[in-house]
Scaffold this active site. Structure first.
Site, PDB file in Angstrom:
ATOM      1  CE  LYS A 109      -1.969   2.531   3.078  1.00  0.00           C
ATOM      2  NZ  LYS A 109      -1.759   3.823   2.368  1.00  0.00           N
ATOM      3  N   GLY A 168       6.988   4.810   8.436  1.00  0.00           N
ATOM      4  CA  GLY A 168       6.080   5.922   8.688  1.00  0.00           C
ATOM      5  C   GLY A 168       6.222   6.404  10.117  1.00  0.00           C
ATOM      6  CD  GLU A 188       9.961  12.231  12.312  1.00  0.00           C
ATOM      7  OE1 GLU A 188       8.903  11.621  12.490  1.00  0.00           O
ATOM      8  OE2 GLU A 188      10.944  11.747  11.727  1.00  0.00           O
TER       9      GLU A 188
END
Ligand code: NAI
Ligand code: MG
Length: 490
Positions: free
Chosen positions: A187, A240, A393
């Protein structure tokens, strides 16, 4: 202007927008589509099939068929390698087209996109060479037995990737999976599905059997979650956000899937006063602003030794002033837009946090232009360790500079994070460099360089920056199971 200045690259044609399942291009079972945009203009450039559970089910069926007894499972390893070389060569041959497609979908400057695609081909070439070199051991055990191990492919792998290096992340995940003999349900990120779909077309063209690579574009909580939960999938590889990884870890635990994670970071980049400051300033600038700051390993905590701190900050400000922002299809452009509105908003929120927390914004801090998600290269000085811009982050062009004096103190501060993806040090003193490399808690350490990646060199995180390693032989190991076979010789 010199006549050799390259022309603005023209926009590519978008051909593949559907799910790729068992070698067929199919609309989503639901009939739904979602928009993908060009981040420099915010215009919709394509509508892409919005895959969900039903589509994932079909993709897993196709992948299982190939793995459990199809053509792929019977192919010998050298032949598998040969197909992979052909895939890599075909990607190289189409690299201009792929780079333009990446720039269109992601917004990254065309010169960077070209660099990415050449790394895509390199990664697939590298892993093609492994296909016929995955072997076990013979083991001297007690008694009259022959004992040996076989390294077998882990099975059908679910691969979920982000939008910052769309084509390259696909290659990092396809390379070891194909070399090991696995089959794939991938994906791509909803922001950037196009290059992954094009690469699937190229794989089909070179003769990788239908069903070996399946691509389901769609969203995380729907298509992504269906992959994570599917009992027909043996392993998940994810890149991710940490928060997403935690959800996946919980969901995938139910079926005991193998898992590898490559997550974010807040990587310390350390400049000692004895460094070559020209090279270090160039390196520190690149370490953070490359790819619009959208790098998991970005050198986002810049520690500068007090003696050279002010001078170094001035150099960085100068570099930011000279940075060329603009049309990512212009080969002269160095910085394009952020990938979408959500990322833009997150970054601007952190610029506010920086100011609220008392850091000095000495460069940038504003939106650039009036269309697209451009953010000026932004520099904060006077940052202390506890500020939000020093801890979280940001994933954008926002650099935090922190001062240091004492080296022991520096190591403690560099390690004062839950992350641990990368680190770098700039110095002419080899003892200092190696000592720091040994003491810093990070999966990759660069000395007098930054962002040097190679398909042969393992990459991954300590602590909450990930689990397992990608690339190199270590990356391959995550796609194999070891089987011990014991034969009586009595
Ligand atoms: P994300 O982690 O939500 O997205 C990454 C991929 O995971 C996408 O394909 C997404 O569709 C999928 N996903 C999302 N939720 C899922 C779920 N429940 N189950 C299965 N798959 C799921 O990251 P996002 O929201 O795009 O970015 C947010 C932040 O994450 C960024 O600001 C950045 O800090 C960090 N990030 C880090 C990356 C890295 O390379 N380490 C890459 C992208 C984002
Ligand atoms: Mg998300």
């Amino acid at each position: 202007m010199s006549s050799t200045v390259e022309q603005i690259v023209s926009r590519p044609q978008i051909r593949e927008t559907q799910c790729f399942i068992g070698g067929k291009w199919l609309p989503a079972a639901s009939g739904k589509v979602f928009d993908t945009i060009h981040p420099a203009t915010e215009e919709v450039i394509a509508q892409v099939a919005e895959g969900d559970k039903e589509d994932v089910d079909l993709a897993v069926e196709a992948a299982r068929d190939q793995f459990d007894g199809g053509e792929w499972s019977r192919l010998n390893a050298r032949e598998r390698g040969r197909l992979m070389y052909q895939l890599a060569d075909a990607i190289e041959a189409e690299s201009e087209e792929l780079a333009a497609l990446e720039t269109f979908d992601n917004g990254k400057p065309i010169s960077d996109a070209r660099g990415d695609i050449s790394l895509v081909a390199d990664c697939l070439h590298y892993y093609a060479g492994w296909a016929d070199k995955i072997q076990g051991d013979t083991i001297p055990i007690n008694g009259e037995y022959l004992c040996y191990t076989r390294r077998e492919p882990v099975g059908v792998v679910g691969q979920i990737i982000p939008w910052n290096f769309p084509a390259l992340m696909a290659a990092w995940k396809w390379g070891p999976a194909l070399a090991a003999g696995c089959t794939i349900v991938m994906k791509p990120a909803e922001q950037t599905p196009l290059t992954c779909l094009r690469m699937a077309r190229i794989a089909q063209n070179v003769g990788i059997p239908d069903g070996v690579i399946n691509v389901i574009p769609g969203y995380g909580p729907t298509a992504g979650a269906a992959i994570v939960k599917h009992p027909g999938i043996d392993k998940i590889a994810f890149t991710g956000e940490l928060a997403t990884a935690k959800i996946i870890q919980r969901e995938a635990a139910e079926t005991m899937k193998r898992m590898t994670f490559e997550l974010g970071g807040k990587s310390p980049n350390v400049v000692f006063a004895d460094a070559d400051l020209d090279v270090a300033a160039e390196g520190a600038h690149f370490a953070l602003y490359f790819n619009q700051g959208q790098c998991c390993c970005a050198g986002s905590r810049l520690f500068v030794e007090e003696k050279v701190h002010d001078e170094f900050v001035d150099r960085l400000i100068e570099k930011n002033k000279g940075r060329r922002l603009g049309d990512p299809f212009d080969p002269q452009t160095e910085q394009g837009p952020q990938v979408d509105q959500a990322q833009f908003d997150k970054i601007m929120q952190y610029v506010d946090y920086g100011k609220q927390d008392g850091a000095q914004c000495v460069s940038g801090g504003q939106r650039f232009g009036d269309q697209g998600y451009f953010v000026e290269p932004t520099l904060f000085a006077g940052v202390s360790d506890d500020m939000r811009i020093a801890r979280d982050e940001i994933f954008g062009p926002v650099l935090s500079v922190l001062k240091f004096n004492d080296v022991d103190e520096l190591v403690r501060r560099a390690n004062d994070t839950n992350f641990g993806l990368a680190a770098a040090v700039w110095t002419r003193d080899i003892t200092k460099a190696h000592r720091f490399a040994a003491q810093v808690r990070a999966g990759t350490v660069w000395v007098n360089c930054y962002d040097v990646f190679d398909a042969a060199a393992p990459f991954g995180g300590f602590q909450q920056s990930g689990l397992g390693r990608e690339l190199g032989e270590a990356g391959l190991a995550a796609y194999t199971e070891s089987k011990t076979v014991t034969v009586s010789l009595g």
